[in-house]
Design an enzyme around this catalytic site. Structure first.
Site, short mmCIF file in Angstrom:
data_model
loop_
_atom_site.label_atom_id
_atom_site.label_comp_id
_atom_site.label_asym_id
_atom_site.label_seq_id
_atom_site.Cartn_x
_atom_site.Cartn_y
_atom_site.Cartn_z
CB CYS A 92 -33.85 -57.34 33.88
SG CYS A 92 -35.17 -58.19 33.94
NE ARG B 253 -51.20 -61.05 36.06
CZ ARG B 253 -50.10 -61.19 35.43
NH1 ARG B 253 -49.09 -61.81 35.80
NH2 ARG B 253 -49.84 -60.46 34.38
#
Ligand code: UGA
Length: 614
Positions: A355, A105
């Site tokens: 979320c 990453r």
């Protein structure tokens, strides 16, 4: 924001791999929200919390704080990456380093193809990471800037060198143990906090960026007492309010910045030092300081109230369908009341994303663990209404198709949880597809303009782990397409599941030139065009870069990074001519111009209106 295997530091949308920023957790067992409950209920906890909790005037002048010169952001995901990039862009004198233990990453952040997709992000990173112009000259020319955004896997060193450490790691819902399915899983957060406490130098400001349960600062405080007695750290809560698809814009033009601190002189000074960092581009009146608990709770409440608004309008959409009222008209009518406002009133198949559900459930858990069961039940209903809405839509599709899908082809347009993102976490699409599969259709075709088909395939394949094959390649009936026309051809019904502009059947206002004028990168640079800047050469990609391998511009999260390309709307006349009669379109997002679609011979059933009749 984004998702799945490559992006599972999920909910804080952080790293692509849940474990990537988790530095040390001996048995990976730590899960903090229940631990927090104990603290909340522990006798004497109030007194031990006093320094973080007690309220004192925030208006008192504070002596000028020691400025923050270096920031370390732990977590190179959907929050950490964009947040750090904009902080660096707007503060050229501050060194900003993003750390993550996931080497791949970090390599991608240090390359041409970033690991996540957000409109405008690549440009911001280009400027802050690579610098502008030739700064090696003794007299740097106007407009040049030295790189001040770095990405590294050397977590402990970077923590130890920072004036402020931002913790931006994953805090999903716990999937096992106490509070399973409701409490926040603090495994990553706790592990990173411990690492920060271990390596940070005395005086470092520790900032909670991740969405955490109320009273998390207390947990860090206790770690400090145990691991570094005598060390002076201030803990701030500075929650993020970025939405997937608009993260850069949300960072550059935020409605507000919340900074929670202890009400002590040191706490207020730390809050002011962080406020100075934001004040380099955000007006002071938008920077709100509070006590730590208010700040932690405010983030959960903000998401819960937005989710509640959606569940409210979605519940009304059911009433509209039964009465002949039109939910879009109701939304417009009530949204015109300035006390309510017009945003977040678009009814649909229910909210998705990483979320809302998790944060509402975290609020439920908090309430229940404090014995406030009625409060918990009230908020839980927001999630239940969301599920009802999604299931109601799937049931309506089946009913309209004469309660049988056998021999029928259903095309699902859109798979991501909202437009302009490749994030598929908690996307209603998957649950709807599961329900349709039970009806044994001939084919379920899926097309999404932003998701990499391989990523969708992976998710569907995960479903067939314990059941029969689902993908057509494996002998099932689900087929992923990279072309909308091929997906729709020969279908009996089309389900519009994500509101991508590409699927609209009316002109989208000012597709390109205006959109460019308002592009985050341009706003970030106060109107300067990127092409006119003296950009330095960007680093190349490593051999394992999936974008280079595919040559498509898809990120490893399935993102299509071609936001510079004009959006091409589908030709509905062409689609209609390839469909099977009777042609059905189920609009799960209330975005289709119904008369126009019906003029093409397509019957429309939309959420929140009574639907097609002969
Ligand atoms: C949300 C919040 O909006 C952010 O402020 C917050 O920072 C973020 O969560 C987070 O905690 O990280 P996000 O989930 O990325 O952002 O996206 P939203 O734009 O809020 O959309 C959430 C869901 O609501 C989507 O499924 C969307 O399609 C749905 N929605 C939104 C509607 O159905 N109708 C609307 O009118 C608006």
């Amino acid at each position: 924001m984004h998702s799945v295997a490559p992006t599972s530091i999920a909910d804080t949308h952080d790293s692509p791999d849940v474990s990537s920023t988790v530095l040390t957790t001996p048995d990976r067992s730590a899960s903090c929200s229940p631990a927090l409950d104990e603290k909340l209920n522990a006798p004497g906890s109030a007194s031990s919390n006093k320094s973080l909790h007690s309220s004192r005037s925030r208006e008192e002048p504070i002596s000028s704080p020691r400025p923050i010169r270096s920031i370390c952001c732990v977590g190179a995901g959907y929050v950490g990456g964009p947040t750090a990039a904009v902080l660096a862009l707007k503060n050229p004198a501050i060194k900003v380093t993003v750390v993550d233990r996931d080497e791949r990453r970090i390599r991608r952040w240090n390359s041409r193809h970033l690991p996540i997709y957000e409109p405008g992000l690549a440009e911001v990173v280009r400027i802050a990471r690579d610098g502008l112009g030739d700064v090696s000259k003794v007299e740097p020319q106007e407009g040049s800037r030295t790189p001040n955004l770095f990405f590294s896997t050397d977590v402990s060193r970077c923590i130890s060198e920072a004036d402020a450490v931002l913790i931006a790691v994953n805090t999903p819902t716990k999937m096992r143990g106490t509070g399973k399915g409701c409490a926040t899983d603090m495994t990553s957060f706790e592990a990173v906090a411990a690492e920060v406490v271990r390596h940070a130098r005395d005086g470092t400001i520790i900032v909670e960026k991740s969405t955490v349960p109320c009273r998390t600062a207390q947990m860090i405080q206790e770690m400090i007492h145990i691991q570094r007695p005598g060390a002076r750290f201030e803990i701030l809560s500075n929650p993020e309010f970025l939405a997937a698809g608009t993260a850069v814009q949300d960072l550059i033009c935020p409605d507000r910045i919340i900074i929670g601190s202890a009400p002590t002189p040191e706490g207020l000074e730390a809050a002011q030092a962080l406020a100075e960092v934001y004040a380099s581009w955000i007006e002071r009146s938008r920077i709100i300081t509070t006590n730590v608990w208010s700040s932690e709770l405010a983030k959960l409440v903000a998401n819960s109230m937005l989710a509640q608004r959606l569940s409210s309008i979605n519940s009304i959409s059911a009433l509209c369908e039964a009465t002949g009222a039109e939910v879009n008209e109701v939304s417009r009518a009530i949204g015109a009341d300035t006390r309510l406002g017009s945003k977040f009133l678009r009814a649909g198949i229910g909210f998705g994303g990483s979320c809302f559900k998790k944060d509402v459930l975290s609020l439920v858990y908090l309430a229940e663990s404090l014995g406030l069961y009625e409060v918990g039940a009230y908020w839980r209903q927001v999630v239940e209404m969301n599920e009802y809405q999604r299931d109601r839509f799937a049931a309506r599709v089946i009913k309209r198709l004469n309660s049988t899908l056998v021999t029928k082809k259903i095309c699902v347009l859109g798979y991501a949880f909202k437009k302009n993102t490749s994030d598929t976490r908690e996307a209603p699409a998957l649950e709807i597809i599961k329900t349709l599969l039970d009806e044994n259709p001939r084919e379920i075709a899926i097309f999404d303009p932003c998701c990499n088909p391989l990523v969708i395939e992976e998710e569907i394949r995960a479903l067939q782990k314990y059941g029969p094959p689902l993908l057509s390649d494996d002998g099932g009936c689900v087929k992923i397409y990279s072309d909308a026309y091929a997906a729709c051809a020969d279908s009996n019904a089309i389900l519009l599941v994500t509101e991508f502009d590409e699927f609209m059947n009316f002109p989208i206002p000012a597709a390109r030139p205006a959109a460019q004028a308002a592009s985050p990168a341009k706003t970030a640079l106060a109107g300067v065009e990127l092409s006119k800047l003296q950009l330095n050469e960007e680093p190349g990609c490593s051999l394992d870069c999936p974008d280079c391998q595919m040559g498509t511009g898809y990120g490893d999260d399935g993102a299509n990074d071609a936001d510079t390309l004009p959006k091409k709307q589908v030709d509905w006349a062409k689609i209609s001519s390839s469909m099977k009669s009777p042609k059905w379109l189920f609009d799960g997002r209330c975005v289709i111009d119904v008369p126009k679609m019906e003029a093409l011979g397509i019957r429309v059933e939309a959420i929140g209106s009574s639907g097609w009749s002969v």
